[in-house]
Design a protein around this motif. Structure first.
Motif, PDB file in Angstrom:
ATOM      1  N   VAL A 119       0.864  -1.162   0.079  1.00 41.25           N
ATOM      2  CA  VAL A 119      -0.161  -0.245  -0.023  1.00 41.25           C
ATOM      3  C   VAL A 119       0.904   1.451   0.060  1.00 41.25           C
ATOM      4  N   ASP A 120       0.048   2.354  -0.295  1.00 42.98           N
ATOM      5  CA  ASP A 120       0.978   3.641  -0.435  1.00 42.98           C
ATOM      6  C   ASP A 120       0.644   4.577   0.829  1.00 42.98           C
ATOM      7  N   ARG A 121       1.988   4.763   1.778  1.00 45.96           N
ATOM      8  CA  ARG A 121       1.531   5.060   2.944  1.00 45.96           C
ATOM      9  C   ARG A 121       2.328   6.476   3.055  1.00 45.96           C
ATOM     10  N   GLY A 122       1.950   7.387   1.608  1.00 45.86           N
ATOM     11  CA  GLY A 122       2.463   8.708   1.632  1.00 45.86           C
ATOM     12  C   GLY A 122       1.903   9.687   2.610  1.00 45.86           C
ATOM     13  N   ALA A 123       0.815   9.388   3.012  1.00 48.66           N
ATOM     14  CA  ALA A 123      -0.111  10.181   3.851  1.00 48.66           C
ATOM     15  C   ALA A 123       0.569  10.499   5.093  1.00 48.66           C
ATOM     16  N   PHE A 124       1.392   9.352   5.752  1.00 48.20           N
ATOM     17  CA  PHE A 124       2.318   9.733   6.876  1.00 48.20           C
ATOM     18  C   PHE A 124       3.348  10.645   6.491  1.00 48.20           C
ATOM     19  N   ASP A 125       3.993  10.680   5.270  1.00 42.56           N
ATOM     20  CA  ASP A 125       4.897  11.469   4.906  1.00 42.56           C
ATOM     21  C   ASP A 125       4.425  13.139   4.902  1.00 42.56           C
ATOM     22  N   ARG A 126       3.006  13.164   4.168  1.00 39.30           N
ATOM     23  CA  ARG A 126       2.643  14.568   4.426  1.00 39.30           C
ATOM     24  C   ARG A 126       2.431  15.183   5.757  1.00 39.30           C
ATOM     25  N   THR A 203       2.843  21.570  16.033  1.00 41.14           N
ATOM     26  CA  THR A 203       1.691  20.647  16.529  1.00 41.14           C
ATOM     27  C   THR A 203       0.517  20.913  15.928  1.00 41.14           C
ATOM     28  N   GLU A 204       0.278  22.400  15.358  1.00 39.99           N
ATOM     29  CA  GLU A 204      -0.947  22.650  15.021  1.00 39.99           C
ATOM     30  C   GLU A 204      -0.932  22.134  13.332  1.00 39.99           C
ATOM     31  N   ALA A 205      -0.058  22.286  12.647  1.00 39.18           N
ATOM     32  CA  ALA A 205       0.405  21.869  11.359  1.00 39.18           C
ATOM     33  C   ALA A 205       0.156  20.288  11.280  1.00 39.18           C
ATOM     34  N   MET A 206       0.942  19.569  11.950  1.00 40.71           N
ATOM     35  CA  MET A 206       0.956  18.152  11.913  1.00 40.71           C
ATOM     36  C   MET A 206      -0.649  17.434  12.456  1.00 40.71           C
ATOM     37  N   VAL A 207      -1.139  17.936  13.409  1.00 45.09           N
ATOM     38  CA  VAL A 207      -2.635  17.678  13.496  1.00 45.09           C
ATOM     39  C   VAL A 207      -3.343  17.823  12.630  1.00 45.09           C
ATOM     40  N   GLU A 208      -3.556  18.952  12.052  1.00 48.56           N
ATOM     41  CA  GLU A 208      -4.345  19.477  10.985  1.00 48.56           C
ATOM     42  C   GLU A 208      -4.061  18.589   9.917  1.00 48.56           C
ATOM     43  N   THR A 209      -2.903  18.304   9.356  1.00 52.97           N
ATOM     44  CA  THR A 209      -2.764  17.565   8.387  1.00 52.97           C
ATOM     45  C   THR A 209      -3.308  16.147   8.404  1.00 52.97           C
ATOM     46  N   MET A 210      -2.917  15.721   9.554  1.00 49.09           N
ATOM     47  CA  MET A 210      -3.580  14.354  10.063  1.00 49.09           C
ATOM     48  C   MET A 210      -4.792  14.164   9.687  1.00 49.09           C
ATOM     49  N   ASP A 211      -5.655  15.146  10.034  1.00 49.79           N
ATOM     50  CA  ASP A 211      -7.232  15.337  10.066  1.00 49.79           C
ATOM     51  C   ASP A 211      -7.678  15.245   8.655  1.00 49.79           C
ATOM     52  N   GLN A 212      -6.784  15.823   7.669  1.00 47.98           N
ATOM     53  CA  GLN A 212      -7.125  15.638   6.056  1.00 47.98           C
ATOM     54  C   GLN A 212      -7.156  14.250   5.584  1.00 47.98           C
ATOM     55  N   TYR A 213      -6.130  13.438   6.211  1.00 45.57           N
ATOM     56  CA  TYR A 213      -6.337  11.929   5.596  1.00 45.57           C
ATOM     57  C   TYR A 213      -6.851  10.811   6.319  1.00 45.57           C
ATOM     58  N   PHE A 214      -7.027  11.228   7.703  1.00 46.06           N
ATOM     59  CA  PHE A 214      -7.273   9.882   8.641  1.00 46.06           C
ATOM     60  C   PHE A 214      -8.450  10.119   9.396  1.00 46.06           C
ATOM     61  N   GLY A 215      -8.935   8.947  10.045  1.00 49.20           N
ATOM     62  CA  GLY A 215     -10.356   8.929  10.758  1.00 49.20           C
ATOM     63  C   GLY A 215      -9.839   9.788  12.030  1.00 49.20           C
ATOM     64  N   SER A 216     -10.980   9.653  13.034  1.00 54.94           N
ATOM     65  CA  SER A 216     -10.775  10.375  14.226  1.00 54.94           C
ATOM     66  C   SER A 216     -10.769   9.315  15.330  1.00 54.94           C
ATOM     67  N   CYS A 217      -9.677   9.576  16.233  1.00 57.29           N
ATOM     68  CA  CYS A 217      -9.431   8.546  17.345  1.00 57.29           C
ATOM     69  C   CYS A 217     -10.650   8.569  18.215  1.00 57.29           C
ATOM     70  N   THR A 218     -11.214   7.443  18.508  1.00 54.00           N
ATOM     71  CA  THR A 218     -12.170   7.102  19.625  1.00 54.00           C
ATOM     72  C   THR A 218     -11.838   6.251  20.793  1.00 54.00           C
ATOM     73  N   ASN A 219     -10.323   6.421  20.874  1.00 55.68           N
ATOM     74  CA  ASN A 219      -9.672   5.651  22.235  1.00 55.68           C
ATOM     75  C   ASN A 219     -10.108   4.091  22.145  1.00 55.68           C
TER      76      ASN A 219
END
Ligand code: SF4
Ligand code: FES
Length: 257
Positions: A119-126, A203-219
């Protein structure tokens, strides 16, 4: 050495992102329990190539648990049945004769399939790119003990830095969230004095980039259970606290410009 015999492998084959994909069944008559899981696939691939068939595509590189490239879902578990272990460190002694083993790629929307088990894990690189650089003095390397760091802080930062970016946390998460990965990447810099200058912006940039690609954590905590480096979900709590602070700090800084 013990011989494991009569294995039935059901392996996901998919010619590309647009192919629907299917499971194909392969038999392995005998293999040493000392062989690694990736060696099992190597042996199978040699056989397929000698029969003029397409080899099974799967990711691997270091084969010693440090690069984060290997990425297989084995019998429904990211990296297989042994906790704290990457696929490349998993050995056949964890399986028994006559067993059926189902092998799939990481299944997460943010990791589009390339072929078969890759699979392409490029979203981690972003996410990592969004973190940018830390301010560092140029010139010769400073003495290692120039900046005193309390041992528990150094240990916590090193634990977070163990993340190898494999993506098992995302594959195991029912929401396809990348909070364990992002939390680890943020924590290993935010805990250290060297990481303070850009802490809020990063912190702000990394979290908001994560939110563009991935789902939300529900613990659910599946990420921690699947992580080959046993990264603690404490890093998610740290990230959430740092993100809240960063939102206020960055807004305060903006209002002053
Ligand atoms: S947090 Fe663990 S499972 Fe997730 S990418 Fe890092 S090493 Fe892999
Ligand atoms: S191949 Fe490098 S961690 Fe598995």
């Amino acid at each position: 050495m013990t011989i494991i015999s009569n294995l039935k492998l059901r392996i996901w084959r998919q010619d590309g992102p647009d192919d629907v994909g299917r499971f194909e069944t392969y038999r392995i008559d005998e293999i040493s329990d000392e062989a690694s899981f990736l060696e099992l696939l190597d042996i199978l691939n040699e056989r397929l190539i000698s029969e003029g068939k397409d080899a099974i595509v799967f990711d691997h590189d270091c084969r010693e648990g440090i690069c984060g490239t290997c990425s297989l879902m084995i019998n429904g578990q990211a990296h297989g049945p042994q906790r704290g272990t990457a696929t490349c460190q998993l050995h056949m002694r964890k399986f028994h004769s006559g067993q059926e083993i189902v092998v799939e790629p990481w299944r997460a929307r943010a990791f589009p399939l390339i072929k078969d088990l890759m699979v392409d894990r490029g979203a981690f690189d972003r996410i990592v790119e969004a973190g940018g650089f830390i301010t560092a003095p140029t010139g010769g390397a400073p003495d290692a003990n120039l900046i005193p760091i309390p041992k528990p802080v150094a240990d916590a930062a090193m634990d977070a830095a163990e993340c190898i970016g494999c993506g098992a946390c995302v594959a195991a998460c029912p929401n396809g969230a990348a909070n364990l990965f992002t939390g680890a990447k943020i924590a290993h810099l935010n805990l250290l004095p060297q990481g303070q200058a850009e802490r809020d912006a990063r912190t702000e940039a990394m979290v908001e980039t994560m939110d563009q690609y991935f789902g939300s954590c529900t613990n659910h905590g599946e990420c921690e259970a699947a992580c080959p480096k046993s990264i603690s979900i404490d890093v998610i709590a740290l990230m959430n606290a740092d993100y809240l602070t960063a939102k206020f700090q960055n807004r305060k800084k903006l209002s002053r410009t």
